[in-house]
Motif scaffolding. Structure first.
Motif, short mmCIF file in Angstrom:
data_model
loop_
_atom_site.label_atom_id
_atom_site.label_comp_id
_atom_site.label_asym_id
_atom_site.label_seq_id
_atom_site.Cartn_x
_atom_site.Cartn_y
_atom_site.Cartn_z
N GLU A 5 14.33 -23.59 45.05
CA GLU A 5 14.76 -23.83 46.42
C GLU A 5 15.73 -22.73 46.87
O GLU A 5 15.65 -22.23 48.00
N ARG A 6 16.66 -22.38 45.99
CA ARG A 6 17.63 -21.33 46.32
C ARG A 6 16.93 -20.02 46.62
O ARG A 6 17.24 -19.34 47.62
N ASN A 29 12.78 -14.05 39.83
CA ASN A 29 12.55 -15.29 40.54
C ASN A 29 11.12 -15.39 41.07
O ASN A 29 10.54 -16.48 41.10
N TRP A 78 15.89 -26.77 41.99
CA TRP A 78 16.98 -26.25 42.81
C TRP A 78 17.06 -24.73 42.74
O TRP A 78 17.38 -24.07 43.74
N LYS A 79 16.75 -24.15 41.60
CA LYS A 79 16.76 -22.69 41.50
C LYS A 79 15.64 -22.08 42.37
O LYS A 79 15.84 -21.05 43.01
N SER A 119 13.09 -27.01 53.89
CA SER A 119 13.53 -27.12 52.50
C SER A 119 13.92 -28.58 52.30
O SER A 119 14.68 -29.15 53.10
N TRP A 171 14.94 -20.26 49.97
CA TRP A 171 15.87 -20.29 51.09
C TRP A 171 16.47 -18.91 51.31
O TRP A 171 16.57 -18.43 52.46
N THR A 172 16.88 -18.23 50.23
CA THR A 172 17.49 -16.90 50.35
C THR A 172 16.51 -15.90 50.95
O THR A 172 16.87 -15.11 51.83
#
Length: 389
Positions: A339-340, A383, A336-337, A269, A343-344
């Protein structure tokens, strides 16, 4: 040579931006270090969000995509005992398109001559100059000769290893990075997929993904330690491992075949900020990398291009500099959203070496919650199909 926008990189981001600018009558030139065949040989993602499909439709370059692509209403999370289906169509009224990045790139390439988009391949030593001011230029060599392009803006669409991001001074830019302790070993084969929708599997032996490029071409992955080599994984060994990790139901429908391509991709990331410095705008992998869990890489590049094209069009056609000035903040908010989410989902579906019984229990609890909560499934679906731009 003089132009309004010099675009570095002729992957999907650079070509998409070039076509959007040319559709508005804005002059631009695209520089690419590699050959067209090399660009097309890169095997990448194949799940398209609404934003990417919409941009191809807007350009009128969607005919082959609509004819050959596969609409998916949902996808699946496997926890070793069951498939948890995320019904995107029902939950959020949207869906995704399965169509390979290579095919998107081919469609954009094929339209260049007709649309008047100039792409110069085989450029070496590409260097960006005076990006802080309003009269930047780019120099490069081709066939032993030096060339210069004067422009008003430079768009860096040249990937993580390209020269564009390096033109931002270290005192200005900031890097955010997480390197993951595994890679994805992928196999591409001309065999029908084991399921009509994607399966992301969390198994005690590790992660697995069953995906496809078409109804006759499949793409499978397992996560492996970074120390593993492709040569250590025969086709038979990989098919055996996939059958175990994906579970008995999927395994019963796996069709084996020789690998057309097999490789290990490291996961990270990464975000670079700002995405604009003076007259330089960064798009796609030059500014950010996401792990492939969630299929956000190409789609984030498409949303960057959407913002960049709108900003540059406003500047040249309405003398409006506000969108250019806001480009970085606008793009990074969506980056960033995404990426979140990536990552999650990566944390949820992979076994990390440092994780113990508690972390594993949290994965089990989270997957069980998702399986029984429409609200949780709605969040994932929202998402996955892509947040609004």
């Amino acid at each position: 040579m003089k132009t309004q926008v010099c675009i570095i990189g002729a992957g999907p981001a650079g070509l998409l931006l070039g076509h959007l600018l040319r559709a508005e009558g804005i002059d631009c030139v695209v520089l690419e270090r590699r050959t067209p065949d090399y660009v097309l040989s890169r095997i990448r993602a194949g799940v398209l969000e609404t934003i990417t499909v919409d941009l191809m439709e807007r350009l009128g370059l969607d005919a082959r995509m609509k004819a050959e692509g596969l609409w998916h209403d949902g996808f699946n999370l496997a926890d070793g005992e069951r498939l948890i289906r995320i019904d995107m169509a029902d939950l959020v009224g949207s869906r995704v398109m399965v169509y390979g990045q290579t095919e998107i790139t081919r469609d954009l390439m094929d339209a260049c001559d007709e649309r008047g988009l100039e792409v110069i391949y085989g450029t070496e030593d590409v260097t960006l100059h005076e990006v802080e001011g309003e009269a930047p230029h780019v120099t490069y060599t081709k066939d032993g000769s030096e060339h210069r392009i004067d422009c008003r803006f430079i768009a860096g669409c040249d990937g993580f290893h390209g020269p564009s991001r390096k033109a931002v001074p270290a005192t200005v830019g900031k890097e955010y990075e997480r390197v993951y302790p595994f890679g994805w070993l992928g196999i591409l084969a001309d065999v029908p997929p084991c399921n009509h929708e994607l399966i992301y599997a969390n198994h005690e032996r590790g992660f697995a993904l069953a995906s496809m490029r078409s109804e006759t071409r499949s793409r499978y992955y397992v996560d492996v330690p970074l120390t593993d080599k492709v040569e250590e994984w025969s086709d038979d060994r990989l098919w055996d491992e996939l059958a175990i990790r994906l579970g008995p139901d999927a395994a019963a429908n796996i069709t084996r075949g020789p690998a057309l391509e097999k490789s290990i991709a490291p996961l990270r990331s990464y975000v670079f900020a700002p995405m604009r410095h003076g007259s330089l705008l960064l798009c796609g992998d030059s500014a950010h990398i996401v792990p492939p869990t969630g299929a956000k890489g190409l789609n984030l590049a498409a949303s960057d291009v959407h913002y960049a094209a709108a900003a540059l069009t406003g500047y040249f056609k309405a003398n409006d500099n506000d969108a250019v000035a806001a480009y970085s903040d606008t793009a990074l908010a969506r980056v960033w959203k995404s990426e979140r989410f990536s990552w999650t989902l990566t944390k949820l579906m992979h076994r990390f070496p440092e994780d113990g019984p508690f972390e594993r229990a949290m994965q089990v609890a989270e997957l069980d919650y998702i399986a029984n909560s429409r609200a949780a499934q709605t969040t994932i679906a929202e998402n996955y199909v892509g947040l609004p731009v």
